[in-house]
Design an enzyme around this catalytic site. Structure first.
Site, PDB file in Angstrom:
ATOM      1  N   ARG A  85     -14.364 -37.549   0.997  1.00  0.00           N
ATOM      2  CA  ARG A  85     -15.073 -38.579   0.222  1.00  0.00           C
ATOM      3  C   ARG A  85     -14.177 -39.772  -0.072  1.00  0.00           C
ATOM      4  O   ARG A  85     -12.975 -39.646  -0.165  1.00  0.00           O
ATOM      5  CB  ARG A  85     -15.487 -37.981  -1.134  1.00  0.00           C
ATOM      6  CG  ARG A  85     -16.655 -37.088  -1.046  1.00  0.00           C
ATOM      7  CD  ARG A  85     -17.268 -36.897  -2.413  1.00  0.00           C
ATOM      8  NE  ARG A  85     -16.615 -35.854  -3.178  1.00  0.00           N
ATOM      9  CZ  ARG A  85     -16.905 -35.586  -4.449  1.00  0.00           C
ATOM     10  NH1 ARG A  85     -17.789 -36.338  -5.092  1.00  0.00           N
ATOM     11  NH2 ARG A  85     -16.323 -34.612  -5.081  1.00  0.00           N
ATOM     12  N   ARG A  91     -20.714 -36.128  -2.413  1.00  0.00           N
ATOM     13  CA  ARG A  91     -20.529 -35.276  -1.230  1.00  0.00           C
ATOM     14  C   ARG A  91     -21.697 -35.464  -0.266  1.00  0.00           C
ATOM     15  O   ARG A  91     -21.534 -35.440   0.947  1.00  0.00           O
ATOM     16  CB  ARG A  91     -20.450 -33.806  -1.656  1.00  0.00           C
ATOM     17  CG  ARG A  91     -19.197 -33.471  -2.435  1.00  0.00           C
ATOM     18  CD  ARG A  91     -19.092 -31.987  -2.706  1.00  0.00           C
ATOM     19  NE  ARG A  91     -17.885 -31.676  -3.460  1.00  0.00           N
ATOM     20  CZ  ARG A  91     -17.838 -31.631  -4.788  1.00  0.00           C
ATOM     21  NH1 ARG A  91     -18.918 -31.843  -5.510  1.00  0.00           N
ATOM     22  NH2 ARG A  91     -16.713 -31.340  -5.409  1.00  0.00           N
ATOM     23  N   HIS A 178     -22.672 -26.998  -4.180  1.00  0.00           N
ATOM     24  CA  HIS A 178     -21.343 -27.561  -4.440  1.00  0.00           C
ATOM     25  C   HIS A 178     -21.543 -29.066  -4.570  1.00  0.00           C
ATOM     26  O   HIS A 178     -21.327 -29.818  -3.645  1.00  0.00           O
ATOM     27  CB  HIS A 178     -20.421 -27.225  -3.272  1.00  0.00           C
ATOM     28  CG  HIS A 178     -19.011 -27.687  -3.476  1.00  0.00           C
ATOM     29  ND1 HIS A 178     -18.326 -27.479  -4.643  1.00  0.00           N
ATOM     30  CD2 HIS A 178     -18.139 -28.347  -2.656  1.00  0.00           C
ATOM     31  CE1 HIS A 178     -17.104 -27.980  -4.528  1.00  0.00           C
ATOM     32  NE2 HIS A 178     -16.980 -28.522  -3.336  1.00  0.00           N
TER      33      HIS A 178
HETATM   34  N1  APR Z   1     -13.318 -31.918  15.890  1.00  0.00           N
HETATM   35  C1  APR Z   1     -12.140 -31.526  15.338  1.00  0.00           C
HETATM   36  N2  APR Z   1     -11.545 -32.181  14.328  1.00  0.00           N
HETATM   37  C2  APR Z   1     -12.144 -33.270  13.861  1.00  0.00           C
HETATM   38  C3  APR Z   1     -13.379 -33.734  14.374  1.00  0.00           C
HETATM   39  C4  APR Z   1     -13.969 -33.012  15.439  1.00  0.00           C
HETATM   40  N3  APR Z   1     -15.130 -33.383  15.988  1.00  0.00           N
HETATM   41  N4  APR Z   1     -13.733 -34.845  13.680  1.00  0.00           N
HETATM   42  C5  APR Z   1     -12.767 -35.058  12.762  1.00  0.00           C
HETATM   43  N5  APR Z   1     -11.806 -34.115  12.866  1.00  0.00           N
HETATM   44  C6  APR Z   1     -10.577 -33.979  12.094  1.00  0.00           C
HETATM   45  C7  APR Z   1      -9.882 -35.312  11.810  1.00  0.00           C
HETATM   46  O1  APR Z   1      -9.175 -35.769  12.943  1.00  0.00           O
HETATM   47  C8  APR Z   1      -8.974 -34.948  10.631  1.00  0.00           C
HETATM   48  O2  APR Z   1      -7.684 -34.535  11.052  1.00  0.00           O
HETATM   49  O3  APR Z   1     -10.841 -33.465  10.786  1.00  0.00           O
HETATM   50  C9  APR Z   1      -9.698 -33.765   9.965  1.00  0.00           C
HETATM   51  C10 APR Z   1     -10.169 -34.055   8.553  1.00  0.00           C
HETATM   52  O4  APR Z   1      -9.039 -34.235   7.764  1.00  0.00           O
HETATM   53  P1  APR Z   1      -8.985 -35.230   6.511  1.00  0.00           P
HETATM   54  O5  APR Z   1      -9.521 -36.554   6.916  1.00  0.00           O
HETATM   55  O6  APR Z   1      -7.597 -35.156   5.953  1.00  0.00           O
HETATM   56  O7  APR Z   1     -10.036 -34.580   5.486  1.00  0.00           O
HETATM   57  P2  APR Z   1      -9.773 -33.355   4.466  1.00  0.00           P
HETATM   58  O8  APR Z   1      -9.276 -33.870   3.177  1.00  0.00           O
HETATM   59  O9  APR Z   1      -9.002 -32.295   5.169  1.00  0.00           O
HETATM   60  O10 APR Z   1     -11.275 -32.871   4.225  1.00  0.00           O
HETATM   61  C11 APR Z   1     -12.021 -32.268   5.263  1.00  0.00           C
HETATM   62  O11 APR Z   1     -13.170 -30.772   3.771  1.00  0.00           O
HETATM   63  O12 APR Z   1     -13.210 -30.579   1.460  1.00  0.00           O
HETATM   64  C12 APR Z   1     -13.866 -31.090   2.594  1.00  0.00           C
HETATM   65  O13 APR Z   1     -15.000 -33.076   1.753  1.00  0.00           O
HETATM   66  C13 APR Z   1     -13.947 -32.601   2.569  1.00  0.00           C
HETATM   67  O14 APR Z   1     -15.551 -32.767   4.339  1.00  0.00           O
HETATM   68  C14 APR Z   1     -14.191 -32.898   4.030  1.00  0.00           C
HETATM   69  C15 APR Z   1     -13.369 -31.808   4.728  1.00  0.00           C
END
Ligand code: APR
Length: 309
Positions: A85, A91, A178
């Site tokens: 977010r 969310r 959630h």
């Molecule tokens: N396949 C694999 N990985 C992916 C894809 C995909 N199609 N699309 C995005 N990603 C990866 C991104 O490259 C990134 O490394 O998902 C990761 C997400 O990491 P962050 O941006 O750091 O997000 P994060 O804080 O880990 O949260 C991820 O969890 O708690 C929930 O709301 C939050 O939906 C969010 C998720």
């Protein structure tokens, strides 16, 4: 520490995924495959976690990849891929981007790890859990989401601070979505065995409920970029341990309902008995009248989000 030969895949090597990979390895639970669309990020973080292993004292393997053939044989796949977010965002507002990501990941998990148990972390959590269940076609026992443990942990931490007592003496229970409609089951919340309503004034209780509900947004606001990851990654561990050790303990997870609580066609946070095959039983617990109403309203809110898919 002895090495566990079990393999767990974490999809998404961002803040939540990489912290979770580290927690799994450091607890000696399994070898970890960290998968991301950005191969180098996954590979770099895996090397960094691995380099700490002699200091921490574990023997688990960790690899980083973008290649789904490497997830073959995973006992559990945790999906954290997706956008976090931004300040001011709910969310639910993540839905279109994260639905496309979860759809893509779920199809590849289905093809490469058809026997895995799948745990969702991507938000909006309940909707993404339902979507992954549909896309994989896996039985609902094997696809569920992490939320209630995190929401309960936030409430416990805040209530213990208010009461100036150890956190371990509170057993909190958070059901429903959630999101803004999460349902604290105060009627079943005990402090050293006593009802919490006997320990806290209604105003204090309301303040704690509101703060736990808004905690994710509070953290998003403070961080500026990204959302919470230490506590979300920690809250996945009890689910993993219940599966690997077949503990059959009751944990609140987002489960796809099929008539339980009079509901169908959605995933929502409910207490479930978790063991080696995933959800072994959905517990239908008695709720106070106003809690039942709040739970049904929460289900309505989730259904509206599912319609957007
Ligand atoms: N396949 C694999 N990985 C992916 C894809 C995909 N199609 N699309 C995005 N990603 C990866 C991104 O490259 C990134 O490394 O998902 C990761 C997400 O990491 P962050 O941006 O750091 O997000 P994060 O804080 O880990 O949260 C991820 O969890 O708690 C929930 O709301 C939050 O939906 C969010 C998720």
């Amino acid at each position: 520490m002895k090495r566990s030969p079990v393999k767990i895949t974490v999809v998404g090597a961002g803040a939540v995924g990489s912290t979770l990979a580290m927690r799994i390895a450091e607890k000696g639970l399994a070898d970890v495959v960290l998968l991301d669309i950005y191969r180098n990020i996954a590979a770099g973080k895996a090397l960094d976690i691995l380099d700490a292993s002699p200091v921490i004292g574990h023997e688990q393997g960790i690899t980083g990849t973008d290649d789904y053939s490497e997830i073959k044989g995973s006992r559990i796949v945790v999906i954290t891929a997706g956008l976090p977010r931004k300040p001011g965002m709910t969310r639910e507002e993540l839905i279109s981007k994260n639905a496309a990501i979860v759809r893509d990941v779920a199809e590849k998990v289905k093809a490469n790890a058809p026997d895995a148990i799948v745990i969702l972390v991507t938000n909006p959590l309940d909707t993404m859990t339902f979507l992954a269940h549909k896309v994989t076609g896996f039985k609902r026992e094997r696809v569920f989401g992490m939320a209630g443990i995190l929401d309960g942990s936030r409430f416990t931490q805040l209530a213990a601070a208010e009461l100036k007592i150890p956190r371990s003496s509170i057993k909190a229970l958070m059901l429903g979505s959630h999101g803004d409609t999460m349902v604290p089951v105060i009627s079943q919340t005990r402090v050293s065995g006593k009802p919490i309503k006997d320990m806290l004034k209604p105003e204090a209780l309301d303040r704690i409920i509101k703060r736990s509900r808004d905690r994710g947004a509070e953290i998003v606001g403070l961080l500026g970029t990204g959302s919470a990851y230490y506590s979300p990654s920690a809250a996945v561990l009890p689910m993993i341990e219940a599966i690997l050790n077949d503990t059959k303990e009751t944990l609140v997870v987002s489960a796809c309902l099929d008539g339980e609580y009079g509901l169908k066609g959605l995933a929502i946070g409910v207490p479930c008995r978790i063991g080696s095959s995933g959800i072994e039983k959905i517990e239908e617990m008695p709720l106070a009248e106003e809690e039942k109403k709040a739970f049904l309203a929460s289900a309505e809110a989730i259904k509206k989000t599912i319609e957007l898919l």
